[in-house]
Design an enzyme around this catalytic site. Structure first.
Site, PDB file in Angstrom:
ATOM      1  N   THR A  75      52.448  42.731  60.412  1.00 36.36           N
ATOM      2  CA  THR A  75      51.634  42.143  59.336  1.00 36.36           C
ATOM      3  C   THR A  75      50.375  42.993  59.172  1.00 36.36           C
ATOM      4  O   THR A  75      49.985  43.338  58.045  1.00 36.36           O
ATOM      5  CB  THR A  75      51.278  40.677  59.665  1.00 36.36           C
ATOM      6  OG1 THR A  75      52.505  39.944  59.741  1.00 36.36           O
ATOM      7  CG2 THR A  75      50.381  40.064  58.606  1.00 36.36           C
ATOM      8  N   ASN A 142      64.944  41.465  56.284  1.00 37.42           N
ATOM      9  CA  ASN A 142      64.966  40.499  57.384  1.00 37.42           C
ATOM     10  C   ASN A 142      65.887  39.307  57.135  1.00 37.42           C
ATOM     11  O   ASN A 142      66.342  38.662  58.066  1.00 37.42           O
ATOM     12  CB  ASN A 142      63.543  39.991  57.682  1.00 37.42           C
ATOM     13  CG  ASN A 142      62.783  39.609  56.440  1.00 37.42           C
ATOM     14  OD1 ASN A 142      62.656  40.402  55.516  1.00 37.42           O
ATOM     15  ND2 ASN A 142      62.281  38.404  56.395  1.00 37.42           N
ATOM     16  N   SER A 190      57.124  46.434  64.807  1.00 36.44           N
ATOM     17  CA  SER A 190      56.617  45.256  65.496  1.00 36.44           C
ATOM     18  C   SER A 190      57.316  45.129  66.843  1.00 36.44           C
ATOM     19  O   SER A 190      58.550  45.174  66.907  1.00 36.44           O
ATOM     20  CB  SER A 190      56.892  44.025  64.636  1.00 36.44           C
ATOM     21  OG  SER A 190      56.506  42.862  65.324  1.00 36.44           O
ATOM     22  N   ALA A 191      56.530  44.937  67.912  1.00 30.88           N
ATOM     23  CA  ALA A 191      57.108  44.907  69.262  1.00 30.88           C
ATOM     24  C   ALA A 191      58.062  43.745  69.471  1.00 30.88           C
ATOM     25  O   ALA A 191      59.115  43.889  70.086  1.00 30.88           O
ATOM     26  CB  ALA A 191      55.985  44.832  70.299  1.00 30.88           C
ATOM     27  N   HIS A 192      57.693  42.563  68.940  1.00 31.46           N
ATOM     28  CA  HIS A 192      58.471  41.367  69.335  1.00 31.46           C
ATOM     29  C   HIS A 192      59.834  41.275  68.668  1.00 31.46           C
ATOM     30  O   HIS A 192      60.645  40.434  69.037  1.00 31.46           O
ATOM     31  CB  HIS A 192      57.649  40.086  69.115  1.00 31.46           C
ATOM     32  CG  HIS A 192      57.437  39.657  67.697  1.00 31.46           C
ATOM     33  ND1 HIS A 192      58.145  38.627  67.140  1.00 31.46           N
ATOM     34  CD2 HIS A 192      56.596  40.100  66.738  1.00 31.46           C
ATOM     35  CE1 HIS A 192      57.724  38.435  65.889  1.00 31.46           C
ATOM     36  NE2 HIS A 192      56.786  39.324  65.633  1.00 31.46           N
ATOM     37  N   THR A 228      39.385  46.740  71.207  1.00 31.55           N
ATOM     38  CA  THR A 228      39.993  46.956  72.525  1.00 31.55           C
ATOM     39  C   THR A 228      41.505  46.854  72.425  1.00 31.55           C
ATOM     40  O   THR A 228      42.031  45.876  71.898  1.00 31.55           O
ATOM     41  CB  THR A 228      39.463  45.913  73.534  1.00 31.55           C
ATOM     42  OG1 THR A 228      38.047  46.030  73.579  1.00 31.55           O
ATOM     43  CG2 THR A 228      40.048  46.139  74.919  1.00 31.55           C
ATOM     44  N   CYS A 316      59.627  32.322  57.862  1.00 36.40           N
ATOM     45  CA  CYS A 316      59.095  33.167  58.917  1.00 36.40           C
ATOM     46  C   CYS A 316      57.839  32.601  59.547  1.00 36.40           C
ATOM     47  O   CYS A 316      57.667  32.629  60.747  1.00 36.40           O
ATOM     48  CB  CYS A 316      58.789  34.553  58.351  1.00 36.40           C
ATOM     49  SG  CYS A 316      59.629  35.844  59.251  1.00 36.40           S
TER      50      CYS A 316
END
Ligand code: PMP
Length: 372
Positions: A75, A142, A190-192, A228, A316
């Site tokens: 996103t 998706n 996106s990692a997930h 960070t 989603c």
């Protein structure tokens, strides 16, 4: 879930279960105060974890590690690119994720055909009409799992002097991605969705030399994404990317087998089922189908009671079941729509359980219709 048997998870396109390799990397990173900007030993260790992850994510899409900018997810990645070009003309496909569509409210829409594939002639007509800064089309949708002809889309964009952004969230780990030809200027991940943790993603840059930014206020990620770094999530992302890259061919074969059995049996159980985009090139893990006359909410609840986690494909974020803009763009049936999406931990048994539950639910619905 106390007192109930574990749920069968068939909603990988929403989020994939964390891979053990990712969990181990996350735990290792969380075990100490790992701020990658610090110069002390923990800071240096965090820096190494992030740079290792950068190499692993770069390998997943075949781009130089220095071109990978870590962020909080797709996103953010999509917003970063689309908002950077906000004052210029942008073309996006009608079936993009809301994080593209809503980040570029003034964009013009490229239509898709009834199979959910971007209409290349319509794209060229739009490109000829006016000077365009950016074309944004996802690599894989998706909801339907349709693979878009991104090479051709990018070639058209370039021919008319536009840059090309590709949301590759649903392609990563399912088909191979190669940024090396230089046809993609900005690519979001996106990692997930690949078995990494939620809250990490990447914007991968091509060869155009532009680095879009969204935030101000720090030197992290070479100032491209200040703040960070989320060391644990990034380390988990790297581990998931490495495993996904390694396992890509066997996973694709396994998921194709599961998908084919699922779709063939579904159509035998109920002849009126419509499998969306069946004739298009699709990633092997996604089946989107409609049961005419049924409601998605009722079906989802019935599956949930049977212990199956599914989606209607378009819910989603809010948990709501609203009509799909993707199926609307395809002029397709959207009532009674269910998406089954599998992944790295899916088994034959998951599909058996799904089919058994579907048979039961369909028979119950049939009885109700007959008795009505
Ligand atoms: N693009 C696509 C195609 C997606 O499926 C999703 C997740 N639903 C996103 C972007 C947003 O990803 P994230 O959850 O990392 O913000």
């Amino acid at each position: 879930m106390t007192g109930r048997k574990p749920a069968i998870y068939l909603d990988y396109n929403a989020t994939a279960p964390l891979r053990p390799e990712a969990l181990a990397a996350v735990n290792a990173a969380l075990a100490a105060p790992h701020n990658a900007s610090s110069v002390h030993s923990y800071g240096r260790a965090a820096h190494k974890m992030i740079e290792d992850a950068r190499q692993q994510v770069a390998a997943l899409v075949n781009c130089p590690p220095a071109q990978v900018i870590f962020n909080s997810g797709a996103t953010e990645g999509n917003n970063t690119v689309l908002k950077y070009f906000a004052k210029e003309r942008i073309l996006v496909s009608a079936i993009e994720h809301p994080s593209v569509l809503e980040a570029a409210p003034a964009s013009e829409k490229i239509p898709v055909d009834k199979h959910g594939i971007v209409d290349l002639d319509a794209l060229e007509t739009l490109l000829k009409k006016n000077k365009t800064a950016l074309v944004s089309v996802m690599m894989v949708n998706n909801e339907t799992g349709v693979i878009q002809p991104v090479d051709k889309i990018s070639a058209l964009a370039k021919k008319h002097g536009a840059l090309f952004h590709c949301d590759a969230v649903q392609a990563a780990g399912k088909i191979s991605i190669d940024m090396s030809p230089g046809h993609i200027d900005f690519l979001t991940l996106s990692a997930h969705k690949i078995g990494g943790p939620q809250g990490a993603g990447a914007l991968c840059l091509g060869i155009c030399g532009i680095t879009p930014t969204l935030l101000d206020g720090g030197g992290q990620e070479k100032k491209a994404r200040p703040g960070t770094q989320n060391t644990a999530a990034i380390a988990g992302f790297g581990a998931a990317a490495a495993t996904a890259t390694r396992d890509l061919p066997p996973t694709a074969t396994h998921t194709t087998k599961l998908r084919d059995r699922l779709e063939n049996t579904l159509c035998k159980i109920n002849k009126s089922i419509v499998i969306h985009s069946k004739k298009a090139a699709r990633v092997p893990n996604t089946t989107l189908f409609s049961l005419p006359g049924a409601s998605s909410e009722t079906l989802l609840m019935a599956f949930d009671l049977e212990g199956l986690c599914l989606s209607n494909g378009s819910a989603c974020a809010s948990g709501s079941v609203k009509p799909s803009h993707v199926l609307k763009a395809m002029n397709a049936e959207s009532a009674g729509t269910i998406r089954v999406s599998t992944g790295w931990a899916s088994t034959e048994n998951d599909i058996d359980q799904f089919l058994a539950a579907f048979e039961k639910i369909a028979a119950r619905m049939n009885r109700k219709t007959v008795n009505a």
